[in-house]
Design a protein around this motif. Sequence first.
Motif, short mmCIF file in Angstrom:
data_model
loop_
_atom_site.label_atom_id
_atom_site.label_comp_id
_atom_site.label_asym_id
_atom_site.label_seq_id
_atom_site.Cartn_x
_atom_site.Cartn_y
_atom_site.Cartn_z
N GLU A 259 68.24 73.06 43.39
CA GLU A 259 66.94 73.15 43.56
C GLU A 259 66.55 74.74 43.84
N ARG A 260 67.24 75.72 44.44
CA ARG A 260 67.11 76.99 44.51
C ARG A 260 67.16 77.64 43.24
N GLN A 261 67.93 77.37 42.28
CA GLN A 261 68.15 77.68 40.94
C GLN A 261 66.71 77.70 40.14
N MET A 262 66.15 76.15 40.31
CA MET A 262 64.83 75.90 39.58
C MET A 262 63.70 76.62 40.24
N LEU A 263 63.67 76.77 41.35
CA LEU A 263 62.78 77.76 42.07
C LEU A 263 62.56 79.04 41.71
N LYS A 264 63.91 79.72 41.64
CA LYS A 264 64.12 81.22 41.12
C LYS A 264 63.62 81.26 39.74
N ALA A 265 64.21 80.15 38.86
CA ALA A 265 63.64 80.43 37.27
C ALA A 265 62.12 80.26 37.23
N TYR A 266 61.58 79.26 38.04
CA TYR A 266 60.01 78.87 37.69
C TYR A 266 59.27 80.13 38.52
N SER A 267 59.89 80.57 39.51
CA SER A 267 58.96 81.53 40.18
C SER A 267 58.68 83.03 39.22
N ASN A 273 59.30 85.44 28.24
CA ASN A 273 58.50 85.32 26.91
C ASN A 273 58.36 83.82 26.72
N LYS A 274 57.40 83.71 25.35
CA LYS A 274 57.15 82.17 25.38
C LYS A 274 58.39 81.32 25.15
N ILE A 275 59.41 81.62 24.33
CA ILE A 275 60.52 81.27 24.10
C ILE A 275 61.25 80.82 25.53
N GLU A 276 61.46 81.80 26.13
CA GLU A 276 62.36 81.62 27.40
C GLU A 276 61.60 80.97 28.52
N LYS A 277 60.06 80.89 28.39
CA LYS A 277 59.36 79.70 29.31
C LYS A 277 59.73 78.46 28.92
N ILE A 278 59.64 78.08 27.50
CA ILE A 278 60.04 76.74 27.18
C ILE A 278 61.32 76.32 27.35
N LYS A 279 62.45 77.16 27.28
CA LYS A 279 63.59 76.97 27.66
C LYS A 279 63.84 76.55 29.11
N THR A 280 63.22 77.30 29.95
CA THR A 280 63.18 77.11 31.36
C THR A 280 62.59 75.70 31.64
N VAL A 281 61.44 75.54 31.31
CA VAL A 281 60.72 74.26 31.45
C VAL A 281 61.56 72.83 31.05
N ALA A 282 62.19 73.04 29.94
CA ALA A 282 63.01 72.00 29.44
C ALA A 282 64.47 71.98 30.08
N LYS A 283 64.98 72.91 30.62
CA LYS A 283 66.24 72.89 31.27
C LYS A 283 65.85 72.13 32.62
N ILE A 295 51.15 69.64 25.67
CA ILE A 295 50.70 70.41 24.46
C ILE A 295 49.72 71.40 25.05
N GLY A 296 49.05 71.13 26.22
CA GLY A 296 48.23 72.44 26.80
C GLY A 296 49.26 73.12 27.70
N GLN A 297 50.19 72.75 28.24
CA GLN A 297 51.24 73.52 28.90
C GLN A 297 52.02 74.48 28.04
N ILE A 298 52.28 74.06 26.88
CA ILE A 298 53.19 74.70 26.07
C ILE A 298 52.09 75.92 25.56
N ILE A 299 50.95 75.55 25.07
CA ILE A 299 49.91 76.58 24.67
C ILE A 299 49.66 77.87 25.57
N TYR A 300 49.47 77.38 26.94
CA TYR A 300 48.69 78.37 27.86
C TYR A 300 50.06 79.06 28.82
N MET A 301 51.18 78.45 28.81
CA MET A 301 52.31 79.21 29.49
C MET A 301 52.66 80.44 29.10
#
Length: 301
Positions: A259-267, A273-283, A295-301
């Motif tokens: 959970e700490r790892q997830m919070l650190k990554a999301y914070s 960049n966009k690719i790194e964000k998508i990888k974080t969300v997917a992981k 779809i909206g999340q991917i467009i605006y993240m």
Amino acid sequence: MTDILMAVYNGENYIKEQLNSIIRQTVKDWHLYICDDCSSDNTVDIVLDYVNKYPDKITLVQNSKNMGHKAVFFKLLRMSKGDYVFTCDQDDVWKKDKIAVTLKGFQNEDTKTPVLVHTDLTIVNQKLEITSPSMIKSQHIDVRKNKPNDMLVQNIVTGCTMAMNRALVDILHEPKKVPVHDWWIATVASFMGKIKFVNKSTMYYRQHSENSVGAKIMSIDYIVERMRKGEYNKDMLSLGYNLASEILACYGTELKGEERQMLKAYSKMSEKNKIEKIKTVAKFKLWKSGIVRKIGQIIYM
């Protein structure tokens, strides 16, 4: 004892109906704490009439300067003493069994476990005419998505329906970066305890021109309107990043390593960049519910 917390500001048009609906509750063991945030209308005079009539049931405090809704809420929270704490808006109307129905959600729960219970609600216009019998259905809210990874990206809890047990109230910190107190509280409950949903409407959620937050019916027109609000959508995602940062700061030492790892990554999403964000969300499975929201999340993240 059940405490009810109501922050009020210029609520003269509707507050009488809300107060009357609380007084009519089938459960009578409650106390209502009201904080007025420097209203300029007749709100205080109206409330004082009720305080004088029900001095053992209603307490009014008045701010000397405007604090804003979140600060007022936490001020009220610090005043509460009850085993259960309900939040309440000034312009809605509670069904007479709201407290009774919600309290059933706490049955069989360990009192040491932080628990938040929320319910469905009926959307009405300013004249209390029903526009949707179920907000959960009209907004296509998946109430099952109440785990920590779900709550970081999408709040499924409508603040005016929620109740907390004392175990949850006692661990709540006031966040610095998160302006929405209901999303904050629900996320804390998800990480530190649990969220429970009672599938019944317990109140009439009034929609009018003065709503600070309202209910929108999920429709094609609404989706198109939201997709056009690029900056707003980005801000809402950023709010989730700040939420992760605050949860980590306040509760990180009590959480599991994953959970700490997830919070650190999301914070740190705003630094990626966009690719790194998508990888974080997917992981970490940090997806919003439904294909349109994803779809909206991917467009605006």
